[in-house]
Write an enzyme that holds these catalytic residues in place. Sequence first.
Site, PDB file in Angstrom:
ATOM      1  N   GLY A 155       0.736  -1.324   0.017  1.00  0.00           N
ATOM      2  CA  GLY A 155      -0.030  -0.073  -0.148  1.00  0.00           C
ATOM      3  C   GLY A 155       0.767   1.273   0.035  1.00  0.00           C
ATOM      4  O   GLY A 155       1.966   1.254  -0.757  1.00  0.00           O
ATOM      5  N   SER A 156       0.234   2.157   0.971  1.00  0.00           N
ATOM      6  CA  SER A 156       0.924   3.762   0.685  1.00  0.00           C
ATOM      7  C   SER A 156       2.280   3.752   0.954  1.00  0.00           C
ATOM      8  O   SER A 156       2.842   4.830   0.818  1.00  0.00           O
ATOM      9  CB  SER A 156       0.078   4.451   1.615  1.00  0.00           C
ATOM     10  N   THR A 157       2.904   2.732   1.526  1.00  0.00           N
ATOM     11  CA  THR A 157       4.347   2.581   1.933  1.00  0.00           C
ATOM     12  C   THR A 157       5.151   2.874   0.568  1.00  0.00           C
ATOM     13  O   THR A 157       6.307   3.138   0.639  1.00  0.00           O
ATOM     14  CB  THR A 157       4.908   1.523   2.686  1.00  0.00           C
ATOM     15  N   PHE A 158       4.402   2.731  -0.638  1.00  0.00           N
ATOM     16  CA  PHE A 158       5.179   2.834  -1.968  1.00  0.00           C
ATOM     17  C   PHE A 158       5.485   4.080  -2.423  1.00  0.00           C
ATOM     18  O   PHE A 158       6.035   4.478  -3.119  1.00  0.00           O
ATOM     19  CB  PHE A 158       4.285   1.588  -2.953  1.00  0.00           C
TER      20      PHE A 158
END
Lengths: 564, 412
Positions: A276-279
Amino acid sequence: MNTIAAMPGRRPITAYSGSVGTATYQRLMILALIFVAAVLLIILRLTSFALFEEQKSFRSLSTTYVPERGDIVDRRGVPLARTIAAYAIWMKPDDIRGDRKQLAADLERIFPDEPAGVFYAKLTAGKPTYLRRRALPREVSEVHALGEIGIEFPREPERLYPEYDLAAHVIGFTDMGGTGRMGMERVLESRLTDPAKRAQPVALSIDSRVQGALRNELSKAMASTHAIGAAGVVLDANTGEIVALSSLPSFNPNKLDAEGVRNQANGVTQSVYELGSTFKPITVAAALDAGTVRDLSRRYDATAPLKIAGFRIHDDHPMGRWINVPEALVNSSNIVTARIADDLGQERMEKMLRTLRFDQRPEIEIAEKGLPIWPRDWGRLTTMTVGYGHGIAVTPLHLATAYAALVNGGIYRPSTLLKVQPDQAPAGRRVFSAATSARMRQLLRMIVLDGTGRNADAEGYRIGGKTGSAEKPSAGGYSKSSLVSTFAAAFPMDNPKYVVVVTLDEPQGTAATSFQRTAGWVAAPIVKRLVPRIGPMLGVLPDTRRDVDVSELMPLLWRSGGGH
Amino acid sequence: MRGAIMAEHGPKQLAGVIAARGRATMESRLGRADRSPIGVWFWELDRVLLGLIVALIAIGLLAVAAASPATAQRLSTSSQTLDPLYFFYRQLMWVAVSVPCMLLVSMLPKDEARRFAILAFGLFLALLILVPVFGSEVNGARRWIGPGFANVQPSEFLKPFFAVTMAWILSWKSREHSIPVIPLTLGITGFIALLLMNQPDLGQTIIFCGIWFTLMLVGGMSVRLLAALVIGGIVLLVAAYAFYPVATQRIDTWLFGGETNDQIMLAYRTITSGGLVGVGPGLGTEKFHLPEAHTDYIFSVIGEEFGILPCIVIALTFLAVIIRVLVRLLDEEDRFVILAATGLVAQFGGQALVNMAVNLQLFPSKGMTLPFISYGGSSLIAIGVGMGLLLAFTKRNPYLDRSRYMMKGASG
């Protein structure tokens, strides 16, 4: 006869006998005294041996014992796996002299966990067999005291993991035959059994103190959020050494049971998740590097969900306005990240992820490595969803190595579980420019200072990081109820030394997390509690007067009531 | 019945039988009825000494059983595995040979025993001279002679016969003053010492010299000359250290470490690993690192498995043998018997002391067995014969002695 010989009045005999006189009598006494003195010396020496015996025999153990299989120690020399000569109890039925029934009863008395019937069956089966595969020295001496000559006590090498399940996934285990079957035990098989080298223990990169803290924080979080699993890794950002790696639930390599076998999946290196948003920071860094984002104050449309190819990309917390790049990261906007990824384009997006080796198994020694799920048909939509971490599944270790490159000045280094001597760190290869890395340090710090990562801000440790909450893919689409909540962080952001990635598998909202189960509420607090515990061990001391300078970027964040 | 016994023991015992018959009245008065040769022998024997010897043999069997697995494992090859108790069974066999030898020798009358010892001295001295020519080499030293089964170490057998023969020569002095007996024995001892140092065998050389010195001490040599001998001995040792390579190496390793010192270190670990009461029979581990666990270093194995206390008990048992013999010699009149028994006990005790001292790092030599305890057929039989001679010389009729004392006491 003796009494007669010792009768009084015999002394005059010396005067009586002609050839043997007083002189001989004296000389014999002198000779006897010489022998008494010599034997006294022997006894004194024996007594001194008995008195100073303990410390000496301890020393002899360390100088002469070469294990059958080398020890594995952590980076500070704490033993993680060692081989001892354990006792087994072996029975040769033909040599049994005593009453077998009585013997079985005696054995049950010594080993209450095994009924006499089992022993009796073995004793009467007629073939040599183990009565016990492992026995304590006290038990051995008790069995020995039974005086049965048909029972022997062979010494067998026994692999011992003194820290139990602390780093079980890293160390692995050996089978009954003593062959490494998992983890570093398997990787180091030839090194550990090499007669020339096995006297010297192998040092892993793991620091058992950090490992203990990580494991402790993960299991506390796992318990408080009722998650089904947790995984975490602490990575040296400048050498690639894994200082701690924990995957829960764990297993006890000393005694593998069925449940232990189920828990062998390594949540850090083997399980792949859509993280998810960690990318998003990776996408922004790629765009900064490629030059498709030049001006961080440039605003992107986030007023409405983005419709593309029959698919709607929407934000968890809709901003309802145009926002700039720092705002997109701080508020974790899917829409804006998708637009940035779209501007970057499929080719460069793919190239960056391949440079970070997101298309291959993670680079680490152990064999338990998961293959990422790489998008099959890469189209424009894929580029956009991958930009915010959907449609691609990698391991938490992939993410940790990418974050290391993101913050350490832009150098990618493979991760390792073996201790790297100072100034022996691999050169690595550049994946981001130094300027991009410097910018990312500011942006990641801003997310913790003023964004979704707020709950990770441990005072003085200058933590920077990014949350990520992804729905787990299930039959027929994404499941709203099962999340994977991740927090990827680094500290201290003014000179990043360590990367921390923690993941909770299917956390549930509880009172402790204000009934929230997203990463900002369940994963970020783990980092906030963990870093103050491990920072001082790793030489990072809290300092409220130092931080990465974010003053030029902070004004870009729109504040309600602010003039922006 | 009596005829059968006479046939068995030959005409020599006949005298004993007749003597026994002659004492018949006194014995019946004391309630002693057994007048057979064996009965007389047993009656005259120093039974305390025999008991101590039997105790040592029993301890020795236990100790060899403890040490046997270590040596058996060391000597096993991939093609041939020795039974862990191989050396115990062999020792049992040697005890079965040695004890009858000892008892047979002890049955000899004193004169016969002396004659036997002097003849045997000649035989084994000849063998010792032949060792450099026909001997076989073991561990870099040429000490053994003879084919296969009859392969013996002449110096082991020579020791007791040497003690008796030297005592015999020295006892001439009381009869004939013109013979220079001391230079004669010194010459013989020096000759044997040279032969032994040529093998090389430093330990045995020291034992032979020790026997001779003890004979000088008890034989009544003046204190001044004895002091000169002690100083001469020290000078000789220093000279040996300077000019005799074997002594140099032994003393160097004792003082400064080296291969032999490693053995001493291993012995030290073994003897100290058991504490006061030992780890228990068969449970020792350090013994497996020890070379010569069943012979030279058996004392250390006892220390590991049975403890330091039994080691002290063994040392005291050896002392008890020595003291028992010496105390009984205090009222002996026969000069030859005094010297022979002293020489034999000096050989026995000296060998035990040297072996224990080597195990305890107090002495630099090795290659010395612990009498009756170490494994080994040659040494066990030699010690058995030596003790048989000692038993033969210390035999006495308690009533004859007693009557004389009583007479003396009455007249004085």
